[in-house]
Write an enzyme that holds these catalytic residues in place. Structure first.
Site, PDB file in Angstrom:
ATOM      1  N   CYS A 158      18.624  80.247  52.264  1.00  0.00           N
ATOM      2  CA  CYS A 158      18.235  79.258  53.272  1.00  0.00           C
ATOM      3  C   CYS A 158      19.241  79.092  54.410  1.00  0.00           C
ATOM      4  O   CYS A 158      18.982  78.349  55.350  1.00  0.00           O
ATOM      5  CB  CYS A 158      17.990  77.909  52.610  1.00  0.00           C
ATOM      6  SG  CYS A 158      16.684  77.959  51.363  1.00  0.00           S
ATOM      7  N   CYS A 163      22.229  73.564  52.047  1.00  0.00           N
ATOM      8  CA  CYS A 163      22.396  74.223  50.764  1.00  0.00           C
ATOM      9  C   CYS A 163      21.602  75.520  50.779  1.00  0.00           C
ATOM     10  O   CYS A 163      20.800  75.755  51.688  1.00  0.00           O
ATOM     11  CB  CYS A 163      21.893  73.325  49.630  1.00  0.00           C
ATOM     12  SG  CYS A 163      20.138  72.887  49.794  1.00  0.00           S
TER      13      CYS A 163
END
Length: 475
Positions: A139, A459
Site C-alpha cells: 500500500c 501502513c
C-alpha cells in the site's frame, strides 16, 4: 502479544468520547482555526538543509477513484496510469522531453504490462528515450515511487521526475493451479504425439481448480481484515467507535467533494463509456444502517465490517517532482517541498497495521520538529480499527516504552487537523496509487488552510510503514 495488548489497552482511558468527536469537530472547522494556523505558520522555520537540494512537488493529479467492477472494469492498468500521466501533462503543461525519469507503483501486476510505468509513459506520448520503472511495496508503492524520485533528484541524477501509482482491482490475474500450469508447460515442450498423450493421461479434474488471489500475508496466511479485527480487539476498540470513524471519513469526503476541495481529481473519458469526473465510493450513511452489517472477517463476533473498511478500488495518480531551481527556472510555482521521510517494518503478525505509529516519531526526529508543529495530518485509512489502534498506540507511553524502545509517546494528532477531506475509507484505496493522493491532500490542505507542515503516514502489508514531512511552498 495480543492478549497482553488487550489487557493493557482496556485499562487505558476510554476512547468513546473522543471517538464521537470524530463525527463532529472537524466538520465545523472555523475561520478562527484557519487564522490560528496561519499565525502559527509565520513563526515556523523552513526545513531546508545546507548543501542539500530543495525538492518540490509542482502539482499532482489522479483519476477519480472508483469502486472495482464499475466504470473502469473493462480497462487495463496501463490505461488508468496513462490517464493520470495525461492529466498531469495537461495540468502542468510540462514539456515531455524535460522529464528525466518516470516511476510508478503498483501491487497486483498485470502480466502483460509488468513494467506498467513504461507502457503508460509510451501511451501518454513520452519519448521512448525517457526511462521508466515500476516499484511495488504494497500500500506504500507510490510512496516508494515518490521517495525514489526524491533520491534521484537529491543525488543530482535527475532534475525532473514523474512519480505515480496505479491499481485495477476489477481485473486481477487468476491463475491455473500449479499442477495445471506444469502440465501445460510440459505439453508445450513435448515433441511427439506419444509424449503429449502421456502428459494428458496424468490430467485430473482437480487440476482445473483456479488459484484465487487474496489480500493476505504470505508469511502468516492471515487476511488483512482478520488482522485488523484482532488489532481492534487488542486495543479495545468497539464496533461503535469504528463505525463512528468511518462515518466521519465519508462525511468529510462528501463535504470536500461538494465544496470542490478535491482539486487533484481530473476527469477521465472512459473508452466506450461516459466521462468520469468524481470518486464514486463516498457514501455517508447512518450509524443505525452501519450497525446492521455483519462482521466481514471474524464471525460472528468481529467488529470489522464492509462499512468500516476501505473498499476494493480502481484508480491511478501522478505527481510532478522537481529540483526547486529547475521548477523556478521553468516558471512554476510549486505547491510544496518534500522533506524528510522514513520507512519502517515490524512483526507482520501482531503489528501488521501499526506502521504510522512506528514511522511518525522517527520522521519527526529526522526533521527536528514535533507533533505540535504539524498543521495537516494525512494518514492512510485501511480500516477504522487500524486508524484508531494507531492513534491509541501513539498516545500511550506504555506502548512506546515496551514495544518501540522509546522513553515516551509521540502523542495524539489533534483531530481537527486529521484527514479533514476524508480518507481511504471514503475516497477509495487503489493500493498502488494512494501515496500520491496523501501527499497532494497534505499539500493542498496546507495551501487552503494556511499551514506549513504536513505529515503523511501509511501502513502496508508485510508489517511495513512510511511517513513523510511535506512543507508548504511560500505563497
Amino acid at each position: 502479544m495480543t492478549s497482553l495488548l488487550t489487557y493493557t489497552f482496556k485499562n487505558l482511558p476510554n476512547t468513546s468520547k473522543w471517538a464521537l468527536r470524530f463525527c463532529v469537530r472537524p466538520l465545523s472547522s472555523s475561520s478562527q482555526l484557519q487564522a490560528a494556523a496561519a499565525s502559527q505558520t509565520k513563526s515556523k522555520k523552513t526545513l531546508a538543509k545546507p548543501n542539500i537540494r530543495n525538492i518540490v512537488v509542482v502539482d499532482g493529479v489522479r483519476t477519480p477513484f472508483l469502486l472495482s467492477g464499475t466504470s473502469y472494469k473493462d480497462l487495463m492498468p496501463h490505461d488508468l496510469a496513462r490517464a493520470a500521466l495525461s492529466g498531469l501533462l495537461h495540468r502542468t503543461s510540462v514539456p515531455k522531453d524535460v522529464v528525466d525519469y518516470i516511476i510508478f507503483g503498483t501491487v497486483i501486476q498485470e502480466v502483460k504490462t509488468s513494467n506498467v510505468a513504461r507502457e503508460a509513459a509510451l501511451g501518454a506520448g513520452f519519448s521512448d528515450k525517457t526511462p521508466a520503472h515500476t516499484v511495488t511495496m504494497a500500500c506504500i508503492s507510490s510512496n516508494q515511487a515518490m521517495t525514489t524520485a526524491v533520491s534521484l533528484i537529491a543525488s543530482g541524477q535527475c532534475d525532473v521526475v514523474v512519480a505515480g501509482g496505479v491499481e485495477l482491482m476489477s481485473d486481477i490475474p487468476i491463475r491455473h493451479s500449479r499442477k495445471m500450469r506444469k502440465m501445460m508447460l510440459d505439453l508445450n515442450k513435448a515433441k511427439t504425439l506419444a509424449q503429449r498423450l502421456s502428459i494428458i493421461s496424468k490430467f485430473r479434474l482437480n487440476f482445473l481448480s483456479p488459484e484465487l488471489p487474496a489480500v493476505s500475508e504470505f508469511s502468516t496466511s492471515e487476511t488483512m481484515g482478520h488482522s485488523a479485527d484482532r488489532l481492534a480487539a487488542a486495543f479495545a476498540i468497539s464496533r461503535e467507535e469504528q463505525d463512528e470513524y468511518a462515518l466521519r471519513s465519508h462525511s468529510l469526503a462528501k463535504r470536500a467533494q461538494d465544496e470542490g476541495l478535491l482539486s487533484d481529481v481530473v476527469p477521465f473519458k472512459v473508452p466506450g463509456r461516459d466521462t468520469v469526473s468524481q470518486d464514486n465510493g463516498i457514501r455517508p450513511s447512518s450509524l443505525d444502517q452501519m450497525a446492521k452489517l455483519k462482521p466481514a472477517f471474524i464471525k460472528p463476533y468481529g467488529t470489522v465490517t464492509a462499512a468500516n473498511s476501505s473498499f476494493l478500488t480502481d484508480g491511478a495518480s501522478a505527481v510532478l517532482i522537481m529540483a526547486e531551481e529547475k521548477a523556478l527556472a521553468m516558471g512554476y510555482k510549486p505547491k510544496a517541498y518534500l522533506r524528510d521521510f522514513t520507512y519502517v517494518s515490524q512483526d507482520p503478525k501482531d503489528q501488521l497495521l501499526l506502521g504510522p505509529t512506528y514511522a511518525t516519531p522517527k520522521v519527526l526526529e529526522k526533521a527536528g520538529i514535533t507533533m505540535n508543529d504539524i498543521d495537516a495530518f494525512e494518514f492512510h485509512e485501511a480500516f477504522s480499527g487500524q486508524i484508531l489502534a494507531n492513534l491509541k498506540a501513539m498516545d500511550s507511553d506504555w506502548f512506546a516504552q515496551n514495544y518501540m524502545g522509546r522513553k515516551a509517546k509521540v502523542g495524539l494528532p489533534p483531530l481537527e487537523k486529521f484527514n479533514n477531506w476524508g480518507g481511504s475509507l471514503s475516497l477509495g484505496h487503489p493500493f498502488g496509487a494512494t501515496g500520491c493522493r496523501l501527499v497532494m491532500a497534505a499539500a493542498n490542505r496546507l495551501r487552503k488552510e494556511g499551514g506549513q507542515y504536513g505529515l503523511v503516514a501509511a501502513c502496508a502489508a508485510g508489517g511495513q510503514g512510511h511517513a513523510m514531512i511535506v512543507e508548504a511552498y511560500p505563497k
